[in-house]
Design a protein around this motif. Structure first.
Motif, mmCIF file in Angstrom:
data_model
loop_
_atom_site.group_PDB
_atom_site.id
_atom_site.type_symbol
_atom_site.label_atom_id
_atom_site.label_comp_id
_atom_site.label_asym_id
_atom_site.label_seq_id
_atom_site.Cartn_x
_atom_site.Cartn_y
_atom_site.Cartn_z
ATOM 1 N N MET A 40 0.832 -1.203 0.000
ATOM 2 C CA MET A 40 0.000 0.000 0.000
ATOM 3 C C MET A 40 0.867 1.254 0.000
ATOM 4 S SD MET A 40 -3.164 -0.988 -0.072
ATOM 5 C CE MET A 40 -4.172 0.346 0.551
ATOM 6 N N LEU A 41 2.000 1.171 0.692
ATOM 7 C CA LEU A 41 2.921 2.312 0.718
ATOM 8 C C LEU A 41 3.496 2.576 -0.670
ATOM 9 C CD1 LEU A 41 4.367 4.440 2.428
ATOM 10 C CD2 LEU A 41 6.175 2.766 2.872
ATOM 11 N N THR A 42 3.851 1.513 -1.401
ATOM 12 C CA THR A 42 4.363 1.704 -2.764
ATOM 13 C C THR A 42 3.263 2.225 -3.688
ATOM 14 O OG1 THR A 42 3.901 -0.609 -3.346
ATOM 15 C CG2 THR A 42 6.095 -0.104 -2.500
ATOM 16 N N ASP A 43 2.010 1.839 -3.438
ATOM 17 C CA ASP A 43 0.898 2.377 -4.232
ATOM 18 C C ASP A 43 0.791 3.886 -4.040
ATOM 19 O OD1 ASP A 43 0.332 -0.143 -5.057
ATOM 20 O OD2 ASP A 43 -1.348 -0.455 -3.695
ATOM 21 N N ALA A 71 -7.318 -9.052 3.890
ATOM 22 C CA ALA A 71 -7.441 -9.091 2.437
ATOM 23 C C ALA A 71 -8.710 -8.401 1.968
ATOM 24 C CB ALA A 71 -7.422 -10.537 1.951
ATOM 25 N N LEU A 72 -9.839 -8.623 2.653
ATOM 26 C CA LEU A 72 -11.093 -8.002 2.241
ATOM 27 C C LEU A 72 -11.040 -6.482 2.375
ATOM 28 C CD1 LEU A 72 -13.710 -10.534 3.688
ATOM 29 C CD2 LEU A 72 -12.968 -10.251 1.312
ATOM 30 N N CYS A 73 -10.389 -5.997 3.427
ATOM 31 C CA CYS A 73 -10.210 -4.542 3.568
ATOM 32 C C CYS A 73 -9.364 -4.001 2.420
ATOM 33 C CB CYS A 73 -9.554 -4.225 4.910
ATOM 34 S SG CYS A 73 -10.585 -4.556 6.354
ATOM 35 N N VAL A 127 -10.408 -1.149 -0.620
ATOM 36 C CA VAL A 127 -9.644 0.068 -0.886
ATOM 37 C C VAL A 127 -9.103 0.077 -2.316
ATOM 38 C CG1 VAL A 127 -7.565 1.355 -0.258
ATOM 39 C CG2 VAL A 127 -9.031 0.404 1.533
ATOM 40 N N ASN A 128 -8.551 -1.041 -2.757
ATOM 41 C CA ASN A 128 -7.941 -1.086 -4.084
ATOM 42 C C ASN A 128 -8.968 -1.092 -5.209
ATOM 43 O OD1 ASN A 128 -4.758 -1.520 -4.231
ATOM 44 N ND2 ASN A 128 -5.521 -2.371 -2.302
ATOM 45 N N LEU A 129 -10.163 -1.642 -4.950
ATOM 46 C CA LEU A 129 -11.219 -1.546 -5.949
ATOM 47 C C LEU A 129 -11.580 -0.090 -6.210
ATOM 48 C CD1 LEU A 129 -13.728 -4.468 -5.238
ATOM 49 C CD2 LEU A 129 -12.478 -4.018 -7.351
ATOM 50 N N LEU A 182 -4.384 -5.017 -6.068
ATOM 51 C CA LEU A 182 -5.727 -5.607 -6.001
ATOM 52 C C LEU A 182 -5.651 -7.119 -6.218
ATOM 53 C CD1 LEU A 182 -8.817 -5.415 -5.880
ATOM 54 C CD2 LEU A 182 -8.785 -4.857 -8.333
ATOM 55 N N TYR A 183 -4.867 -7.533 -7.229
ATOM 56 C CA TYR A 183 -4.689 -8.970 -7.451
ATOM 57 C C TYR A 183 -4.118 -9.652 -6.212
ATOM 58 C CZ TYR A 183 -5.297 -8.110 -12.478
ATOM 59 O OH TYR A 183 -5.797 -7.763 -13.707
#
Length: 269
Positions: free
Chosen positions: A1-4, A75-77, A81-83, A110-111
């Motif tokens: 998430m940090l790299t995103d 994973a669901l959280c 967020v990524n969706l 997301l994958y």
């Protein structure tokens, strides 16, 4: 998430820099900042893939204890967020390699979370702890594919290769076959930044030919057939003594010329 988050910030900064007008020694402005951003995003994807791959192999050999419900909830959280982030970025102009770089970061994350959710369910129902590691290895393959694609496409632009789908030799032969054109050389086709191809060439016109009409015809042909609107054509008259086919040993028109020479099949008396 940090790299995103880093990839999105980098893409936004690059977009701001690319929007600055050209001035001073930067005659094209800072448009290539977007390409550097895409290359950085491709590199971080490969580095993240290498780290995840190493950790996955290590844990595949020596699996730690995995709590399935914690993996699933996390994973669901992450999927939620990524969706949202993927949906937002999918509406942006993905023809820009800069935007595509940030998009690939979010999409691969997301994958990863989807794979993690599946692994969490498997761990909860079967107790197979290595499912988490196996899911990671699948995601690593996707990250390597996306990272290599970004590095390849950004590298082609930085090395000033012709855009995909444009064959310089074919275009050179076509231009040389236009009326009144005797020769085309020093033909260069490159990409300034995503979606901005450019072309420059030195064109020799048969003696008596209309240089201005030739330039207009070539500009129109390049724009209509190839979408090349950023063109710089140097038009000169051919030496009358060169009307006949030149010998193979003849020196090129330009000293230190670059690339092949395209001669017209037409001859003028």
């Amino acid at each position: 998430m940090l790299t995103d988050a880093f990839s999105i910030v980098l893409a936004l900064v690059a977009m701001r820099l690319a929007a600055r007008p050209a001035k001073g020694t930067y005659t094209f402005g800072l448009k290539r900042a977007e390409i550097l951003s895409a290359q950085a995003n491709g590199l971080t994807l490969l580095l993240a893939a290498a780290w995840l791959g190493f950790e996955a192999v290590r844990r595949l050999l020596h699996p730690p204890e995995v709590t399935g419900w914690m993996v699933l909830v996390t994973a669901l959280c992450g999927v939620a967020v990524n969706l949202a982030a993927t949906w937002c970025l999918s509406k942006a102009n993905r023809a820009s390699l800069n935007v595509e770089g940030a998009y690939q970061h979010i999409l691969n994350d997301l994958y990863a979370f989807i794979g993690t959710a599946v692994a969490g369910v498997i761990v909860m129902t079967t107790g197979f702890a290595r499912a988490d590691t196996i899911a990671t290895l699948f995601v690593v393959v996707l990250m390597v594919k996306a990272g290599c694609g970004l590095l390849r496409d950004s590298g082609r632009i930085l090395l000033e290769a012709a855009p995909a789908g444009l064959d310089p030799d074919a275009i050179g032969h076509e231009l040389a076959g236009m009326p009144s054109v005797a020769e085309v050389h020093d033909l260069h086709i490159w990409t300034i930044t995503s979606g901005e191809p450019a072309l420059s060439a030195h064109v020799l016109v048969h003696p008596g030919g209309d240089c201005h009409a030739v330039r207009r015809d070539l500009d129109k042909r390049l724009a209509d057939a190839y979408g090349l609107t950023h063109t710089t054509l140097q038009i000169d008259h051919e030496d009358p003594a060169a009307g006949a086919a030149p010998p193979a040993s003849a020196a090129p028109h330009c000293v230190g010329g670059h690339g092949p020479t395209h001669r017209s099949a037409r001859r003028v008396p």
